[in-house]
Design an enzyme around this catalytic site. Sequence first.
Site, mmCIF file in Angstrom:
data_model
loop_
_atom_site.group_PDB
_atom_site.id
_atom_site.type_symbol
_atom_site.label_atom_id
_atom_site.label_comp_id
_atom_site.label_asym_id
_atom_site.label_seq_id
_atom_site.Cartn_x
_atom_site.Cartn_y
_atom_site.Cartn_z
ATOM 1 C CB CYS A 13 -0.990 -0.048 1.357
ATOM 2 S SG CYS A 13 -0.191 0.220 2.671
ATOM 3 C CB CYS B 236 4.515 -0.125 2.219
ATOM 4 S SG CYS B 236 3.389 -1.147 3.007
ATOM 5 C CG ASP C 183 -3.810 19.298 -37.665
ATOM 6 O OD1 ASP C 183 -3.858 20.671 -38.107
ATOM 7 O OD2 ASP C 183 -2.973 18.588 -38.047
#
Length: 820
Positions: free
Chosen positions: A87, A90, A495
């Site tokens: 996680c 940690c 574009d």
Amino acid sequence: MATQTADIPVELGAGGDCGECAERLRAALAHHRGLVGVEPAGPAALRVAYDPDLCSLSCVTEAADAIGSGLTRRFHHEVVPIEGMDCYDCAQTIERAVGRVEGVTSCSVNFAAARLRVEYESGGATADPAAANHDRYAVAARIRSQVERLGYRLATPAPVGTRTSGPIGEAAAAAGEGFLPRYRHELDTAVAALLLLAGVAASAAGLGVAPVALYVSAIAVGGRSVARSGIAALRATHRPDINLLMTLAVIGAGAIGAWLEAALVVVLFSVGEALEHRAVERARRSLGDVLTLAPETANLRRGGGTVEVAVADLVVGDEVVVKPGERIPADGLVVDGASAVDQALITGESGPVDPAPGDEVFAGTLNGEGRLGARVGRAPGDTTLDRIARAVAEAQAQKSPAERWVDRFAHVYTPLVLVVAAVTAVVPPLLGAGSFADWVYRGLAFLILACPCALVISTPVSVVSALGRASAAGVLVKGGAHLETAASVRAVAFDKTGTLTAGHPQVVEVVAMPGRTADDVLARAASLEAASEHPLARAVVDAAARAGLPLAAVEGFAARRGFGVEGALGGRRVRVGKPGLFEDHDGLHEASAAVGRLESEGRTVALVGEAGRVIGVIALSDTVRPGAAEAVAALERAGVERTVMLTGDHRAAGAAVGAAAGVDEVRAELLPEDKVAAVADLQAAYGTVAMVGDGVNDAPALARSSLGIAMGSAGSPTAIETADIALMGDDLAKLAELIHLARWTRSVVRQNISLSLAVKAVAAVANLVGYLPLWVAVVADVGATLVVVANGLRLLRTGPLAGRLRAEAMLGGRRGQGRA
């Protein structure tokens, strides 16, 4: 003499892309005599402004090399994989702890990629090399020891696109993988679970103190790594982490005699961590595995045969043979052979392509049943796959706004939990609201259920899963922040050339003015355009080549941005470009009739002038990209409110393409700065605006937009590096899929955050009224974590999104039939 400007290369050894070292070099170089200014000019270059009367460019370059060499000896950089991070808490613990190691100057932990990036210092710029090397290995040993004390493991090999050529990586490689270190947590959990079950059986059999002994043994086996990590983190960072909270809860449960529940807490927490680790690894693999498919060897043509060599030894110009079923070793051009090539790894295309001689192929793509010969076009380390790998590493390291919010919240949340748990255990009994034993029990339960595991992992696992899903589909998203932006897009600007059109314009007519011939006009235009990279320029050069016209040498070539090009042919000034470039030329009035006729037919027009007189008109035409209209319609169904085409072409040609593509608005005759202004106007009206272009010619507009999306980026290194999002293929339909995925990800993140907070709130209320055993608190915490991880992993599945897109496409088709 006036100040001169030049870009000089920066060599900083293995840390060449380190921003801190680049800034150190810039600051040191700024004091050099004669330098007026120093600024970055890319990841490996500096732009210097200097007074040539006071110093020469070579002198500045030598000074930069000397300073860079000193920095390389003094500062070392490594990127090393870490195992055991489940996680974000940690990752934050490791980052804070390693950052406090003596000699470490900077440290960051990328949870999504499970990598530690660290810069550390040894000796000084003028230190004895042997002593500096000794210091280097000593600092590396301290870093490795700190990580291992926290309960994590430095791993090998490194992920694609990273470096571990240093003491930390060498130590990890020397330690080897090993079965016991890799699976120690799982083995400890299994043993602890067996001891727990044995304790329960002993208790049922009435075996006296045996159950307590077995429960204590289960706690010692299953909880030793948790306790060791929590205490080490407290010592290293002076902050409590999740492991410490759990350790305190277990110690407290034992202190009040709740040994069975203490053992249950340890086993359930360990099982939950193991399951969470597997789930998180799956999300990581979804984003990283595809990048490990490049082959390690290649069949090099040599002396009429082939010899197997390492891919790293290939150089540009080498010819390789790719046998059936092999992966192509490097980017290059096909020179002979015929086969079908699966390019899904790069472009996300579902079907194979059939490259012909002269077509481009990419490293890592899979050759089919035929045999291909290819000439290496990009050196190993600079292939499209390598660039994607580096972009993925950057994407993993970047945090979305939601992730940053969760990080800030969790930063104050864990210390606050300790305070609230202490207050819960002590204050109510002092006020006569119950016994100390009851409220200590509730305080311990609060300590467990308040662990922020589910909250801190709720966002990153979802983002990593979504990035992996997009990457597998040939859409390279450069970080969670851009994915979050995509979810809010309300307007999309396109574009024209190469985006809404196929990007392969053709010369359809050449009109010569009196006294000139069509071949004469085309040859002069092609000679000049040969030095240009614009798609229209290539069309003119190709037309001259098909006609067998020779090209003349050009002198003094110059591009007139937004208008055309000019140069000298045989001493005579020649121009090619828009009519606005020829206002000072004779013959413009005579050419206007041809220009008007061709523009009314929707053609793109380029005039050719020589020695101050218009000598001809060239008409070009490009076809609308197949699927462009469907892609624009899909964007509208996805909730995009406005689609706009921006083009430098004249209004008639722009209107024709815009009508065929189905965009809401066409803005024509725009210079590059006009496109930037158009994007700004759209942002003022709609907020979040995406700009879709080729990533090169539209760089200013892409940079100005909220979200820059480059198309056809597989063959464009610049686009991969500069765009926020790169569509590796040419499929415009992926734009709507991207927006759907981004919005689905946002929804999942919100679900996860809401669920994690709701579970905590409900459990907290149950705890206050006395209905929350310790093991239920663990189940609530671990269960919520596993649910949010599983919910995030849903983003890896193709079913729900693909089904939704198909349903919307069918609905759109029926609506279209109804209007017809």
